[in-house]
Design an enzyme around this catalytic site. Structure first.
Site, mmCIF file in Angstrom:
data_model
loop_
_atom_site.group_PDB
_atom_site.id
_atom_site.type_symbol
_atom_site.label_atom_id
_atom_site.label_comp_id
_atom_site.label_asym_id
_atom_site.label_seq_id
_atom_site.Cartn_x
_atom_site.Cartn_y
_atom_site.Cartn_z
ATOM 1 N N ASP A 166 -2.160 -15.701 -13.422
ATOM 2 C CA ASP A 166 -2.975 -15.172 -14.514
ATOM 3 C C ASP A 166 -4.396 -15.641 -14.242
ATOM 4 O O ASP A 166 -4.705 -16.826 -14.331
ATOM 5 C CB ASP A 166 -2.452 -15.700 -15.857
ATOM 6 C CG ASP A 166 -3.216 -15.119 -17.053
ATOM 7 O OD1 ASP A 166 -4.423 -14.808 -16.903
ATOM 8 O OD2 ASP A 166 -2.609 -15.005 -18.137
ATOM 9 N N LYS A 191 -10.522 -9.495 -22.253
ATOM 10 C CA LYS A 191 -11.517 -10.570 -22.314
ATOM 11 C C LYS A 191 -12.795 -10.138 -21.591
ATOM 12 O O LYS A 191 -13.597 -9.431 -22.153
ATOM 13 C CB LYS A 191 -10.914 -11.848 -21.718
ATOM 14 C CG LYS A 191 -9.498 -12.173 -22.255
ATOM 15 C CD LYS A 191 -9.528 -12.707 -23.665
ATOM 16 C CE LYS A 191 -8.170 -12.748 -24.369
ATOM 17 N NZ LYS A 191 -7.105 -13.457 -23.722
ATOM 18 N N ARG A 230 1.378 9.421 -18.956
ATOM 19 C CA ARG A 230 1.842 8.032 -18.879
ATOM 20 C C ARG A 230 1.576 7.405 -17.512
ATOM 21 O O ARG A 230 1.411 6.205 -17.379
ATOM 22 C CB ARG A 230 3.328 7.943 -19.214
ATOM 23 C CG ARG A 230 3.771 6.507 -19.495
ATOM 24 C CD ARG A 230 5.279 6.294 -19.453
ATOM 25 N NE ARG A 230 6.002 7.260 -20.234
ATOM 26 C CZ ARG A 230 6.989 8.007 -19.743
ATOM 27 N NH1 ARG A 230 7.355 7.896 -18.487
ATOM 28 N NH2 ARG A 230 7.625 8.871 -20.518
ATOM 29 N N TYR A 255 -0.638 -19.482 -20.924
ATOM 30 C CA TYR A 255 -0.987 -18.818 -22.188
ATOM 31 C C TYR A 255 0.252 -18.752 -23.096
ATOM 32 O O TYR A 255 1.329 -18.319 -22.659
ATOM 33 C CB TYR A 255 -1.490 -17.415 -21.828
ATOM 34 C CG TYR A 255 -1.812 -16.493 -22.956
ATOM 35 C CD1 TYR A 255 -2.856 -16.769 -23.836
ATOM 36 C CD2 TYR A 255 -1.092 -15.312 -23.145
ATOM 37 C CE1 TYR A 255 -3.171 -15.894 -24.874
ATOM 38 C CE2 TYR A 255 -1.401 -14.428 -24.166
ATOM 39 C CZ TYR A 255 -2.434 -14.728 -25.028
ATOM 40 O OH TYR A 255 -2.750 -13.860 -26.047
#
Ligand code: PLP
Length: 404
Positions: A193, A218, A68, A121
């Site tokens: 962002d 993206k 993790r 967003y």
């Protein structure tokens, strides 16, 4: 100097060199260029002393304790991403939204206040309203063009000033430097962002940002086949953010990390082509009688063009188009018949996309302005030949006109 890799011990690397070099370590892997994909949950220590020691050194380079918390594959992507963004350290998570959530939760507690840009967003807005709200964190939305007036909205309990520039769907730019300065004077953490430029055309840490979040899904991945988020930050905040990501269990799988790193190695050339194709489409669209205006900050007609020229070295392939009023049936005829543009969420892959959007539905500050507009499209210019992309749109406009 933060974010600069050096070769020959003195020359800072130029961006394309850095993109192809950062995070590589063939010497510890038989000379193989790319890192192996380490599939790991358990990581074994050979002695009790080593087991204990590794846990006190968590977060150091080449220290791995549990899947993790990351593997050498994660370390390679995180090193490369931090260099690209120009921050000190990065952490990768399972999606862009996971990166946003983990970054925000690293700083917030009940009773705090967040200043959030109105053009954020949509799902980030959803996280603030539906999730943070339930835990006693209040969010105020502000106009993206607010500039230094942001100071009037900062309260004693404001912890985070969050930007997204250009904004989702409508592509307004923010004066990041001015907003960051006002936020820092009042001890707020400055977050951005930066998915639109993905660290290639805008360097957040040169403009006073403390934490950058990116949907690597993206452009960093670039091939529409992996979900990935990356948080990049300064040494000052890295530990808090890493702890937040770990506490939320927001890890990412090694195969996805490998693909993200593989995508990142070509982001420089891809982004230049996205820039060129996007601008060609935008300029062609500006001349069309069906178009009211094109929302692309690199166009000289765009109200944000001066700011774009000051802060950015290029544009990606994503922009908006406001059409004149047309009935739904005409829009459907135009969009349904397109051959080279897929209709679907996400963007940043090699392929072109088109989406009918509704900015007014996700705005609270500048809602009225968008309500009076005609239908709005979001176009992602992929890596196809722009002449083919234009020809496809041209036939689309013929169908639009024939059905209205
Ligand atoms: C897509 C997107 C995200 C979310 O990324 P996911 O990987 O889809 O979770 C965040 N911010 C922006 C600006 C985006 O376009």
């Amino acid at each position: 100097m933060r974010g600069h890799l050096f070769y020959s011990d003195c020359e800072p690397m130029k961006q394309d060199t850095l993109i192809t070099t950062a995070g590589r370590d063939p010497e510890s892997n038989h000379g193989i260029v790319n890192p192996p994909v380490y599939h790991a949950s358990t990581i074994i220590s050979s002695t009790l002393a080593e087991f204990r020691e590794l846990r006190t050194r968590r977060g150091e380079k080449d220290v791995f304790t549990y899947g993790r918390h990351g593997t050498p594959t994660h370390q390679a992507l995180e090193t490369a991403a931090a260099a690209l963004l120009g921050g000190d350290r990065s952490v990768c998570l399972g999606s862009g939204l996971a990166a946003i959530n983990a970054a925000m939760l690293a700083f917030l507690r009940s009773g705090d206040h967040v200043l959030m840009v109105d053009t954020v967003y949509g799902p980030t807005r959803g996280f603030c309203d539906n999730f943070l709200g339930r835990f006693g964190v209040e969010t105020t939305y502000y106009d993206p063009t607010i500039g230094a007036d942001i100071k009037d909205l900062i309260q004693g309990n404001t912890k985070i000033v969050y930007m997204e520039s250009p904004g989702s769907l409508t592509f307004e730019l923010q004066d990041v430097r001015v907003i960051a300065d006002e936020a820092h004077k009042r001890d707020c953490v400055v977050m951005i962002d930066d998915t639109w430029s993905s660290g290639v055309f805008f360097k957040p840490f040169e403009h006073g940002v403390d934490v950058s979040v990116i949907a690597a899904t993206k452009y960093i991945v670039g091939h529409s086949d992996v979900m990935m988020g990356i948080i990049t930050t300064t040494d000052e905040y890295w530990e808090r953010i890493k702890r937040s990501a770990a506490a939320l269990g927001a890890s990412s799988g090694p195969d996805d990390v490998y693909l993200a790193l593989r995508g990142m190695r070509t982001i420089g050339v891809r982004m230049r082509q996205h820039h060129e194709n996007g601008l060609k489409l935008a300029q062609w669209l500006e001349e069309r009688p069906e178009v009211d205006r094109v929302l692309h900050p690199a166009l000289s007609s765009n109200p944000h063009n001066e700011l774009w020229k000051r802060d950015f070295t290029g544009a990606c392939g994503l922009f908006g188009v406001v059409l004149k009023p047309y009935p739904e049936v005409a829009l459907a005829a135009m969009l349904d018949g397109l051959e080279l543009y897929g209709m679907g969420a996400s963007w940043g892959g090699f392929e072109s996309l088109i989406l009918l959007t509704n900015p007014a539905s996700t705005r609270t500050v500048a809602k009225d302005q968008w309500e009076k507009d005609g239908p709005t499209l979001r176009i992602h210019a992929g890596l196809e030949d722009p002449e083919d992309l234009i020809a496809d749109l041209k036939k689309g406009f013929e169908r639009l006109n024939a059905n209205s």
